[in-house]
Design a protein around this motif. Structure first.
Motif, short mmCIF file in Angstrom:
data_model
loop_
_atom_site.label_atom_id
_atom_site.label_comp_id
_atom_site.label_asym_id
_atom_site.label_seq_id
_atom_site.Cartn_x
_atom_site.Cartn_y
_atom_site.Cartn_z
N TYR A 24 -16.64 -0.92 -3.99
CA TYR A 24 -15.32 -1.27 -4.59
C TYR A 24 -16.18 -1.92 -6.19
CZ TYR A 24 -11.54 -4.45 -6.42
OH TYR A 24 -10.84 -5.26 -7.27
N LYS A 25 -15.18 -1.55 -7.21
CA LYS A 25 -15.55 -1.80 -8.48
C LYS A 25 -14.50 -2.71 -9.15
CE LYS A 25 -17.09 -0.12 -13.12
NZ LYS A 25 -17.43 1.07 -13.82
N THR A 26 -13.04 -2.34 -9.02
CA THR A 26 -12.05 -2.89 -9.75
C THR A 26 -11.01 -2.29 -9.27
OG1 THR A 26 -11.14 -3.95 -11.79
CG2 THR A 26 -12.14 -1.61 -12.02
N HIS A 27 -9.68 -3.20 -9.49
CA HIS A 27 -8.28 -2.45 -9.18
C HIS A 27 -7.40 -2.86 -10.27
CE1 HIS A 27 -7.43 -5.62 -6.67
NE2 HIS A 27 -6.13 -5.38 -6.99
N THR A 28 -6.51 -2.25 -10.49
CA THR A 28 -5.23 -2.41 -11.58
C THR A 28 -3.91 -2.07 -11.02
OG1 THR A 28 -5.45 -0.35 -12.68
CG2 THR A 28 -6.74 -2.06 -13.81
N VAL A 29 -3.05 -2.83 -11.16
CA VAL A 29 -1.54 -2.48 -10.62
C VAL A 29 -0.76 -2.22 -11.76
CG1 VAL A 29 0.39 -3.20 -9.10
CG2 VAL A 29 -1.99 -3.83 -8.48
N LEU A 30 0.14 -1.23 -12.21
CA LEU A 30 0.91 -1.22 -13.15
C LEU A 30 2.30 -0.51 -12.57
CD1 LEU A 30 -1.83 0.84 -15.40
CD2 LEU A 30 -1.04 -1.61 -15.78
N PRO A 31 3.49 -0.75 -13.50
CA PRO A 31 4.66 -0.16 -13.16
C PRO A 31 4.79 1.37 -13.50
CG PRO A 31 4.86 -1.70 -14.98
CD PRO A 31 3.57 -1.95 -14.55
N VAL A 32 5.43 2.27 -12.93
CA VAL A 32 5.62 3.40 -12.98
C VAL A 32 7.05 3.65 -12.94
CG1 VAL A 32 3.42 4.41 -12.66
CG2 VAL A 32 4.69 4.26 -10.95
N LYS A 33 7.57 4.82 -13.51
CA LYS A 33 8.81 5.11 -13.20
C LYS A 33 9.33 5.19 -11.75
CE LYS A 33 12.44 8.55 -14.24
NZ LYS A 33 12.90 10.00 -14.78
N GLY A 34 10.02 4.24 -11.36
CA GLY A 34 10.46 4.28 -9.77
C GLY A 34 9.59 3.58 -9.14
N GLY A 35 8.36 3.11 -9.33
CA GLY A 35 7.65 2.35 -8.53
C GLY A 35 6.55 1.69 -9.18
N THR A 36 5.39 1.62 -8.47
CA THR A 36 4.14 0.89 -8.94
C THR A 36 3.01 1.52 -8.53
OG1 THR A 36 5.36 -1.32 -8.38
CG2 THR A 36 2.93 -1.28 -8.44
N GLU A 37 1.99 1.82 -9.34
CA GLU A 37 0.87 2.42 -9.48
C GLU A 37 -0.41 1.59 -9.05
OE1 GLU A 37 -1.83 6.20 -10.71
OE2 GLU A 37 -0.25 5.51 -12.11
#
Length: 723
Positions: A108-121
Motif C-alpha cells: 500500500y502507498k496511498t489512496h484518494t476518494v473523489l466524486p464522479v458523476k453519479g458516485g464516488t471513485e
C-alpha cells in the motif's frame, strides 16, 4: 443468514491488531472493506451486507486461519494478489520484470476518494518495494443504484520492457456454504443460453478467444448465487459483467478452505503484453451488483445504473424502424427503397434503415464476397447516392438510417489491393476467411483513422442520417499484425483498444447519433461498447419463441431499451400478432415485407405500433418485473411499471402447452396497492372487442389476472392505468 467474507480474528481468540488504514467501498446495501496489515500489504476483509455499525469494521482483521496442527497461522485475501508470492492460487497480476524475475509483491502507498458523476471513485495506489512497478486499483460506487465498477492500471519505470501475462480487473473473495453460477453461452442464432451449475473445489473459467465478435459463444456476464440457487425475488445474488469487446476471461476458483475467488480479466491467451516504460496498461471495467432480494432487485440496480450513467443516451428516446434486409437482401435500387419508405410511413415507425449491400463499384456488394472496405455508394443501385435516399425519406416523413461494417475488409476490394498490410494476416501461411472477409488491424493508428474516416465521411456528406447500424461479422483469423511486428502478444488487446478509440471519436463528434451495436447477432453485448451505442442486436434469430428466452436472460443484465428486437418472417408459423407482441417487449423494429401480410395483419401492425409509441416510455424506462418464466413451463409473462407506478404494461404468452392443465392467475408486481387501475387489453386483432375493468393494485398483485391458457402460440398485451 448474514454471511461474513472473512473470519473475524476475535472468533479464534487472538488479539486484534490496529491497522494502518481501513478503506470502505460502500453502496446503499453493500460494504467492501479493505485493510492494510502491519507489513503494509492490502487485504480484503469484508464483502457483504452493509454493516449497521461502522465501528464494527475495526473488529475485522486482515486474516486468521487455524493451522492443520492446531496452531494459528496467518493468511489473508490480498486485495490484488500478484504471482510469485505466498498465495498459491490464481493471481490477479503476473508479470516478468525486465531482469527476468517473475515475482511481484505489492504494498500500500496511498489512496484518494473523489466524486464522479453519479458516485464516488476510490483510487488505491500499490507499489513493489524491489521494482519500480505501480498498480492503481479503481473502485467507483454508485450508492443509490448499489452498483460497483472496478478496474486496475499498471505502469513501471524499469530499464526495459515488462511482460504482463495476467492482468485482472479485480479479485473479489466471497464466502458461503455453496455457490451456484449461471454463465451464458450459445452460437450464431443461439445466443443467451443459461448454463447453471454448482461450483466445487477448483476453477471454472468462462472465456472467449475470438478476438472480434468475441461474445458469439460465451457472453461476458454471469449470475452468482450463494447458499442456494438464484431466485427472482429471494436470496443473495450477484450479477456481474465485464466491459471488454475482445477476449475476456472470468475465473471462479473455490479454494481449499471453501472461499470463492472471482477474477474477471482480459483473456491472457496469446497475449503476453509487452509494456514499455512509462506506459499505462488499463484493464476492462468490471461491473457488479449484489442483491439480498433475488435477481429482480439486482436487475433493477443494473438497469437504473445503465440508463443513468453507462448507456449512450440512456435516458433518451429510441427510434422504431423498418429494415429492408429480410425484404430485399442485396437486391434493391432507389425505387424499391422508396416503396419501403412509404411502407415505413404507413406502418407508423420513425425510420427506414438501409442494411448491407449499398456500396462498392469496382467490387460491387451484391453478396458477402466483395466490397467491404470500399465505402462509396454503388452507382448502379444508387445512382444519386445516399443523399438522394435521405431526401426521399424526409419527403416521405420518416428518418433514414444506414448499415456499416467499417472494421472489416473483403479480399475482393480496392482497399485490400491498396493496403493488404492493413488486415490481420499471416505472412507465411494460406489465409483463412471467415464469411469471405478479414478483420482490419485496429492496433494500427492509420487503420483507426481510416475506419473513423469511413463513418465521418458518410456523416459529413449526409448529415441527415439519423441512425447507424454498426456490424462486425467475423472473429479474428490469421492471427498476426503486420503493424506490431515483434510485439504480437499485444495484438488482441491493442486491437480492441483501437476499436474503442474509433467508437469514442465517432461518439464525441456525433453525440446525438443513435447507433446499434451488432456482431453477426449478439456477438457484442458488453457495457464498455455500450458507452458509445444506444442499443445492441441480441441475435439474428428473431423466431419469437426463441426471442422470448433470449430476452428473458439478457434483460437480467441490460435494460430493454438497449435491446433491439424486430418483427420478421423467422418462423412464419407464429402469428403476426405473436411476433409483434414479443418484439414490443424491447426496442421495437420491423424487418418484414408488409405486402406479404393480409389487410387485417397490416392494420393490426399499424395499431400495435401506435400503442407502442404511446407506451414505450413505460416499457423502455420502467421497472421490469418477470412474472412467469418460459424456462419453467409453457408460458411467459412480464410487466413493466412506470417510475410513479401509475402506468404499467403486461405481456403474456402461451408457448406450447402440452395439456389443458390449470394455469393460475398471473400476479402483477410493482403497483400501488391502494390505487385503482383500469385494465384494458390492447394489441388486439381488428374486430376484437376492447374490454376494460377496474381493479385495485392490491388485488392485481395478490390475486392476479387470468392471462394464460392452453391456446398454443397466443399472446396478449394489457395496458394498466391508475384512475
Amino acid at each position: 443468514m448474514k454471511v461474513f467474507f472473512l473470519t473475524v480474528i476475535a472468533a479464534l481468540g487472538a488479539a486484534v491488531t490496529s491497522p494502518a488504514q481501513t478503506i470502505q467501498i460502500a453502496t446503499a446495501s453493500t460494504d467492501l472493506f479493505l485493510k492494510v496489515n502491519e507489513q503494509g500489504r492490502l487485504y480484503q476483509v469484508y464483502l457483504g451486507e452493509k454493516l449497521a455499525n461502522p465501528a464494527d469494521a475495526d473488529l475485522l482483521d486482515w486474516a486468521v486461519y487455524a493451522g492443520s496442527d492446531g496452531s494459528i497461522c496467518k493468511r489473508g485475501h490480498e486485495a490484488y494478489a500478484a504471482s510469485g508470492g505466498e498465495d498459491f492460487f490464481e493471481p490477479a497480476l503476473a508479470l516478468t520484470h525486465a531482469d527476468g524475475n517473475q515475482t511481484t509483491y505489492l504494498y500500500y502507498k496511498t489512496h484518494t476518494v473523489l466524486p464522479v458523476k453519479g458516485g464516488t471513485e476510490t483510487v488505491i495506489t500499490l507499489y513493489d518495494k524491489c521494482y519500480p512497478v505501480e498498480v492503481k486499483l479503481h473502485y467507483v460506487t454508485y450508492y443509490n443504484e448499489d452498483v460497483v465498477k472496478v478496474w486496475s492500471e499498471f505502469s513501471h519505470q524499469e530499464q526495459g520492457d515488462v511482460f504482463l501475462w495476467r492482468y485482472a480487473s479485480t479479485i473479489l473473495y466471497l464466502q458461503a456454504n455453496k455457490y451456484f453460477l449461471t454463465n451464458y453461452h450459445g452460437d450464431w442464432a443461439r445466443e443467451g443460453y443459461p448454463a447453471p451449475q454448482q461450483l466445487q473445489f477448483g476453477k471454472k473459467i468462462v472465456d472467449t478467444k475470438l478476438g472480434s465478435r468475441a461474445a458469439m459463444q460465451s457472453h461476458p456476464f454471469f449470475t452468482l448465487s450463494f447458499d442456494r440457487k438464484a431466485d427472482v425475488r429471494t436470496g443473495k445474488v450477484m450479477l456481474g459483467s465485464i466491459g471488454w469487446t475482445g477476449n475476456f476471461s472470468c475465473t471462479f476458483e473455490v479454494d481449499n478452505v471453501g472461499v470463492l475467488r472471482l477474477i474477471p480479466a482480459i483473456n491472457p491467451y496469446a497475449s503476453t503484453y509487452q509494456l514499455k516504460q512509462g506506459e499505462v496498461f488499463k484493464t476492462p471495467e468490471f461491473v457488479f451488483t449484489i442483491s439480498y432480494e433475488g435477481t429482480e432487485k439486482a436487475s433493477h440496480n443494473l438497469h437504473d445504473w445503465a440508463r443513468r450513467y453507462q448507456l449512450k443516451d440512456g435516458q433518451g428516446d429510441r427510434l422504431t424502424l423498418l429494415n429492408n434486409w429480410e425484404n430485399t437482401a442485396f437486391d434493391f435500387d432507389e425505387k424499391k427503397l422508396g416503396l419501403l419508405m412509404d411502407e415505413a410511413k404507413q406502418l407508423g415507425v420513425d425510420m427506414f434503415l438501409l442494411d448491407d449491400g449499398w456500396f462498392g463499384n469496382a467490387h460491387p456488394r451484391n453478396n458477402d464476397t466483395a466490397g467491404l472496405g470500399d465505402w462509396q455508394p454503388n452507382r448502379k443501385k444508387l445512382p444519386n447516392g445516399i443523399a438522394s435516399l435521405t431526401r426521399m425519406a424526409s419527403a416521405t416523413g420518416v428518418k433514414f438510417g444506414l448499415w456499416v461494417e467499417p472494421e472489416m475488409v473483403n479480399p475482393k476490394s480496392d482497399l485490400f489491393k491498396k493496403h493488404p498490410d492493413w488486415a490481420i494476416t499471416l505472412p507465411n501461411r494460406d489465409l483463412y476467411y471467415y464469411r469471405n472477409q478479414l478483420v482490419l488491424d485496429m492496433s494500427n493508428p492509420q487503420v483507426q483513422d481510416f475506419v473513423f474516416g469511413v463513418v465521418d465521411h458518410i456523416m459529413t456528406e449526409n448529415p441527415e442520417i439519423a441512425y447507424l447500424k454498426w456490424d462486425c461479422n467475423s472473429p479474428i483469423t490469421n492471427i498476426h499484425s503486420p503493424y506490431l511486428q515483434c510485439k504480437q502478444g499485444n495484438l488482441y488487446i491493442d486491437h480492441v483498444r483501437g476499436v474503442y478509440n474509433v467508437m469514442r471519436r465517432v461518439s464525441e463528434k456525433y453525440p446525438s447519433l443513435p447507433m446499434m451495436l451488432c456482431a453477426g447477432g449478439g456477438g457484442r453485448c458488453d457495457y464498455e461498447a455500450l458507452k458509445y451505442f444506444t442499443e445492441f442486436w441480441c441475435s439474428d434469430n428473431t423466431d419469437p419463441y426463441e426471442r422470448l428466452y433470449m430476452q428473458w436472460t439478457m434483460s437480467d443484465f441490460f435494460p430493454v431499451k438497449a435491446m433491439a428486437s424486430h418483427v420478421t418472417n423467422w418462423n412464419k408459423q407464429a402469428s403476426v400478432k405473436f411476433r409483434v407482441d414479443v418484439a414490443s417487449m424491447c426496442k421495437l423494429g420491423f424487418d418484414i415485407d408488409l405486402k406479404s401480410l393480409s389487410d387485417e395483419e397490416r392494420q393490426f401492425c399499424r395499431t400495435a405500433v401506435a400503442h407502442y409509441q404511446r407506451l414505450k416510455k413505460v416499457i423502455l424506462d420502467g421497472d421490469q418485473y418477470k412474472l412467469v418464466s418460459p424456462y419453467e413451463g409453457n408460458h411467459a409473462a412480464v410487466n413493466y411499471v412506470s417510475a410513479d407506478k401509475r402506468q404499467a404494461v403486461v405481456f403474456a404468452y402461451n408457448l406450447h402447452p402440452r395439456f389443458k392443465e390449470y394455469v393460475p392467475p398471473v400476479r402483477l408486481r410493482g403497483l400501488l396497492p391502494a390505487a385503482s387501475y383500469v385494465v384494458k387489453e390492447i394489441n388486439q386483432m381488428p374486430g376484437a372487442e376492447a374490454v376494460s375493468k377496474v381493479y385495485s393494485g392490491d388485488y392485481l398483485m395478490k390475486v392476479g389476472l387470468p392471462l394464460l391458457g392452453d391456446s398454443e402460440g397466443t399472446s396478449s398485451v394489457w395496458e394498466i392505468t391508475a384512475q
